[in-house]
Design a protein around this motif. Structure first.
Motif, mmCIF file in Angstrom:
data_model
loop_
_atom_site.group_PDB
_atom_site.id
_atom_site.type_symbol
_atom_site.label_atom_id
_atom_site.label_comp_id
_atom_site.label_asym_id
_atom_site.label_seq_id
_atom_site.Cartn_x
_atom_site.Cartn_y
_atom_site.Cartn_z
ATOM 1 N N ARG A 39 5.233 -8.171 -12.828
ATOM 2 C CA ARG A 39 6.036 -9.189 -11.603
ATOM 3 C C ARG A 39 5.248 -9.313 -10.515
ATOM 4 O O ARG A 39 4.806 -10.834 -10.537
ATOM 5 C CB ARG A 39 7.251 -8.648 -10.889
ATOM 6 C CG ARG A 39 8.529 -8.311 -12.969
ATOM 7 C CD ARG A 39 9.471 -7.705 -11.733
ATOM 8 N NE ARG A 39 10.423 -9.456 -10.710
ATOM 9 C CZ ARG A 39 11.033 -8.892 -9.713
ATOM 10 N NH1 ARG A 39 10.995 -6.997 -9.628
ATOM 11 N NH2 ARG A 39 11.879 -9.103 -8.858
ATOM 12 N N VAL A 40 3.813 -8.155 -10.187
ATOM 13 C CA VAL A 40 2.944 -8.633 -9.120
ATOM 14 C C VAL A 40 2.071 -9.609 -9.493
ATOM 15 O O VAL A 40 1.434 -10.318 -8.598
ATOM 16 C CB VAL A 40 2.907 -7.114 -8.788
ATOM 17 C CG1 VAL A 40 1.491 -7.311 -7.930
ATOM 18 C CG2 VAL A 40 3.494 -6.307 -7.998
ATOM 19 N N ASN A 41 1.804 -9.253 -11.264
ATOM 20 C CA ASN A 41 0.748 -10.349 -11.363
ATOM 21 C C ASN A 41 1.161 -11.862 -11.697
ATOM 22 O O ASN A 41 0.221 -12.431 -11.401
ATOM 23 C CB ASN A 41 -0.272 -9.602 -12.551
ATOM 24 C CG ASN A 41 -0.983 -8.442 -12.887
ATOM 25 O OD1 ASN A 41 -0.918 -8.263 -11.138
ATOM 26 N ND2 ASN A 41 -1.493 -7.730 -13.654
ATOM 27 N N SER B 154 0.265 -13.161 -8.102
ATOM 28 C CA SER B 154 -1.077 -13.609 -8.127
ATOM 29 C C SER B 154 -1.308 -14.263 -8.883
ATOM 30 O O SER B 154 -2.659 -14.464 -8.600
ATOM 31 C CB SER B 154 -1.273 -11.675 -8.237
ATOM 32 O OG SER B 154 -1.206 -11.180 -9.015
ATOM 33 N N GLY B 155 -0.678 -14.288 -10.187
ATOM 34 C CA GLY B 155 -2.173 -15.100 -11.106
ATOM 35 C C GLY B 155 -3.264 -14.401 -11.347
ATOM 36 O O GLY B 155 -4.242 -15.222 -11.745
ATOM 37 N N SER B 156 -2.737 -13.359 -11.600
ATOM 38 C CA SER B 156 -3.906 -11.838 -11.747
ATOM 39 C C SER B 156 -3.652 -11.693 -13.344
ATOM 40 O O SER B 156 -2.213 -11.124 -13.235
ATOM 41 C CB SER B 156 -4.305 -11.252 -10.519
ATOM 42 O OG SER B 156 -5.086 -10.005 -11.113
ATOM 43 N N ALA B 157 -4.383 -10.802 -13.834
ATOM 44 C CA ALA B 157 -4.509 -10.393 -14.995
ATOM 45 C C ALA B 157 -5.255 -8.846 -15.204
ATOM 46 O O ALA B 157 -5.429 -8.289 -15.457
ATOM 47 C CB ALA B 157 -5.825 -11.356 -16.147
ATOM 48 N N LEU B 158 -5.399 -8.576 -13.915
ATOM 49 C CA LEU B 158 -6.106 -7.246 -13.018
ATOM 50 C C LEU B 158 -4.966 -5.858 -13.441
ATOM 51 O O LEU B 158 -4.019 -5.986 -13.814
ATOM 52 C CB LEU B 158 -6.838 -7.152 -11.829
ATOM 53 C CG LEU B 158 -7.566 -7.926 -11.862
ATOM 54 C CD1 LEU B 158 -8.067 -8.499 -9.650
ATOM 55 C CD2 LEU B 158 -8.993 -7.885 -12.341
ATOM 56 N N PRO B 159 -5.852 -5.042 -14.078
ATOM 57 C CA PRO B 159 -5.502 -3.806 -14.059
ATOM 58 C C PRO B 159 -4.607 -2.965 -12.637
ATOM 59 O O PRO B 159 -3.715 -2.181 -12.757
ATOM 60 C CB PRO B 159 -6.178 -2.710 -14.773
ATOM 61 C CG PRO B 159 -7.545 -3.121 -14.282
ATOM 62 C CD PRO B 159 -7.067 -4.507 -14.351
#
Length: 259
Positions: free
Chosen positions: A169-171, A174-179
């Protein structure tokens, strides 16, 4: 409209922070309504109490809200977290009272829309109805997966699932794919979300850290080191969970359903 809360009364300017809603059929109308009715919230405020009169819908423009219920003896269960872009309609079937207590966990911004205003928006915008249907389906999927683990899962399974859900949900926002991701929660709040004590949450997350599954720092900055192991521990496939709890945008829905 609000009860028992602390709020920053300074009027905020246009928010334009509903994730992904750019150039959709209803984004302009919805954003205009949110901008007009937006309010800044202070950390740890209370927007609404369970059982209070309620005739509004909340659009979360920024920050984290907790939706909870409390027994007479004081035990609290967090039903869900509302994040940026979520729509919260807390009213029960009687159409008059709130089913939950809503707390602001962080600094944030919400738009408080009267039910009549909200119903007009929905009536005027078919794409908005479709978008809300997707968000409702995603919420039901989240709740059913967590309910399964609350009823049948081990402590490790509950913690692992909660971390995977929040990471997705957070990603998404943010549009991020970071771990790595940040969750502005105490271990007590995580425990209230998954039916464990804060001590049990702490021990479980430390064990995950020792086993190289995740790393933690600065009060809930989390980095997933072994996503396969975390998914196995949660008892779910990460890609499947993401597909089930991330609603498609209206444009994506149209492209998918086109012949």
């Amino acid at each position: 409209m609000f009860s028992g809360y602390t709020i920053n009364e300074k009027q905020v300017g246009p928010a334009h922070v509903l994730p992904g809603l750019v150039n959709t059929g209803f984004s302009t109308k919805l954003q205009a309504a949110c901008d007009h009715h937006s309010q800044r919230l202070s950390k740890d405020c209370t927007l609404l109490l369970e059982g209070d009169p309620c005739q509004v819908v909340y659009c979360v423009l920024d920050g984290w809200l907790a939706l909870s219920k409390t027994l007479e003896q004081g035990q609290t269960q967090i039903i869900d977290f509302a994040l940026q872009g979520d729509i919260v309609d807390p009213t029960t079937a009687d159409g008059e009272t709130s089913s939950v207590t809503i707390n602001g966990l962080t600094l944030g911004t919400v738009a408080t829309l009267h039910r009549a205003t909200w119903q007009t928006l929905i009536s005027d915008c078919p794409d908005l109805r479709q978008w809300l249907h997707g968000k409702d389906a995603a919420r039901r999927a989240r709740h059913s997966e967590r309910m399964l683990r609350l009823g049948k899962g081990t402590a490790e399974m509950r913690v692992a699932y909660a971390l995977l859900e929040l990471h997705i949900r957070v990603n998404m926002i943010s549009g991020s794919a970071l771990p790595e991701f940040h969750i502005p929660l105490t271990q007590q709040q995580i425990g209230d979300f998954i039916g464990l004590s804060s001590v049990h949450v702490c021990r479980t997350m430390r064990r995950m850290s020792r086993n190289g599954i995740l790393a933690m720092s600065d009060h809930m900055d989390v980095r997933i080191l072994n996503p396969q192991a975390l998914s196995h521990m949660a008892g779910i496939d990460h890609a499947t969970l993401k597909r089930e709890i991330v609603p498609a945008l209206p444009s994506q829905t149209r492209r998918t359903s086109a012949p």
